[in-house]
Design a protein around this motif. Structure first.
Motif, mmCIF file in Angstrom:
data_model
loop_
_atom_site.group_PDB
_atom_site.id
_atom_site.type_symbol
_atom_site.label_atom_id
_atom_site.label_comp_id
_atom_site.label_asym_id
_atom_site.label_seq_id
_atom_site.Cartn_x
_atom_site.Cartn_y
_atom_site.Cartn_z
ATOM 1 N N GLN A 1 5.428 -12.179 0.870
ATOM 2 C CA GLN A 1 6.729 -11.731 1.988
ATOM 3 C C GLN A 1 7.603 -12.759 2.113
ATOM 4 O O GLN A 1 8.464 -12.802 2.848
ATOM 5 N N GLY B 1 -1.159 -13.909 6.647
ATOM 6 C CA GLY B 1 -0.886 -12.647 7.230
ATOM 7 C C GLY B 1 0.673 -12.387 7.070
ATOM 8 O O GLY B 1 1.088 -11.158 6.905
ATOM 9 N N ARG C 1 -5.987 -10.898 -0.061
ATOM 10 C CA ARG C 1 -4.490 -10.932 -0.102
ATOM 11 C C ARG C 1 -4.342 -12.029 -1.221
ATOM 12 O O ARG C 1 -3.612 -11.764 -2.331
ATOM 13 N N LEU D 1 1.664 -12.976 2.808
ATOM 14 C CA LEU D 1 1.329 -11.928 1.559
ATOM 15 C C LEU D 1 1.126 -10.743 2.427
ATOM 16 O O LEU D 1 0.418 -10.673 3.316
ATOM 17 N N ASP D 2 1.388 -9.601 1.681
ATOM 18 C CA ASP D 2 1.025 -8.362 2.340
ATOM 19 C C ASP D 2 -0.562 -8.014 1.809
ATOM 20 O O ASP D 2 -1.113 -8.621 1.278
ATOM 21 N N ALA D 3 -0.960 -6.970 2.324
ATOM 22 C CA ALA D 3 -2.709 -6.512 2.158
ATOM 23 C C ALA D 3 -2.764 -6.333 0.633
ATOM 24 O O ALA D 3 -3.942 -6.761 0.294
ATOM 25 N N GLU D 4 -1.787 -6.264 -0.263
ATOM 26 C CA GLU D 4 -1.916 -6.125 -1.496
ATOM 27 C C GLU D 4 -1.825 -7.234 -2.334
ATOM 28 O O GLU D 4 -1.650 -7.198 -3.629
ATOM 29 N N GLY D 5 -1.182 -8.275 -1.693
ATOM 30 C CA GLY D 5 -1.128 -9.436 -2.412
ATOM 31 C C GLY D 5 0.489 -9.891 -2.931
ATOM 32 O O GLY D 5 0.742 -10.715 -3.670
ATOM 33 N N ARG E 1 -5.743 -11.177 -4.735
ATOM 34 C CA ARG E 1 -5.062 -10.054 -5.522
ATOM 35 C C ARG E 1 -3.738 -10.700 -5.982
ATOM 36 O O ARG E 1 -3.232 -10.431 -7.256
ATOM 37 N N PHE E 2 -2.893 -11.525 -5.084
ATOM 38 C CA PHE E 2 -1.868 -12.357 -5.623
ATOM 39 C C PHE E 2 -1.999 -13.166 -6.843
ATOM 40 O O PHE E 2 -1.318 -13.081 -7.629
ATOM 41 N N GLN F 1 -8.940 -12.374 4.948
ATOM 42 C CA GLN F 1 -7.401 -12.496 4.287
ATOM 43 C C GLN F 1 -7.311 -12.998 3.111
ATOM 44 O O GLN F 1 -6.241 -12.648 2.204
#
Length: 192
Positions: free
Chosen positions: A160, A150, A20, A153-157, A23-24, A17
């Motif tokens: 949420q 999870g 994520r 943050l979404d998979a691309e950072g 990337r963020f 994870q």
């Protein structure tokens, strides 16, 4: 000259994870005009530490270490992204960090920890504070713990949960302050 802050990822698990989170943070740093390359132990493929970078004769270190040393020497700060494994630091992160020493000197670090649960990996962060200080890149006072990664943050950072934008902003403001202050002092010389 823009600041350079590598984002050092700690996990090599297949379903990690931490990507994520990395990337963020990279997106947030780049939005500030900061160069933020990802240091990914899964991509580096370094073996378990046998010799530190400085213990190789000049020009004989593995290419991944030479590239990393060059990046670290031009860096102004380090952002460490850590999961919590058994209340501790992931082994891949410890291994990646331990290859270097002088390259970290007189540069701040910032610790962003995460977990699937509600505590956000803070137990690993406490150990990382001691490790980063010993390496010469003491951590800034603030941490950025991300619980329930999870869902946060979404998979691309992508964010949420709204709280994270403000918390990350304060965290990065502090890191930039320390990075700029220590860069100015390094430019004037360091204790020998």
């Amino acid at each position: 000259m823009p600041l350079v802050m590598p984002v050092i990822l700690g996990s090599v698990r297949a379903e990690r994870q931490g990507l994520r989170v990395a990337r963020f943070l990279i997106a947030r740093l780049e939005a500030r005009g900061i160069e933020a390359p990802l240091v990914d132990p899964a991509a580096l493929g370094l073996p378990l530490l046998d010799r530190m970078y400085k213990e190789y004769a000049p020009g004989t270190a593995p290419p991944a270490l030479e590239d990393l040393a060059a990046l670290y020497r031009r860096s102004d700060a380090f952002v460490v992204v850590s999961a919590e494994y058994n209340h501790s630091i992931p082994p891949a992160l410890s291994n990646t960090l331990a290859y270097f020493l002088e390259e970290y000197f007189w540069r701040p670090s910032a610790i962003c920890c995460y977990s699937a649960g509600q505590y956000g990996g803070v137990r690993a962060a406490m150990q990382l504070r001691a490790m980063m200080a010993e390496l010469g890149a003491s951590s800034i006072p603030s941490l950025l713990p991300i619980p329930r990664v999870g869902k946060t943050l979404d998979a691309e950072g992508g964010i949420q949960e709204d709280w994270l934008a403000k918390a990350a902003g304060r965290f990065l403001d502090e890191l930039v302050w320390y990075a700029e202050a220590l860069r100015a002092k390094r430019d004037g010389g360091t204790p020998s």
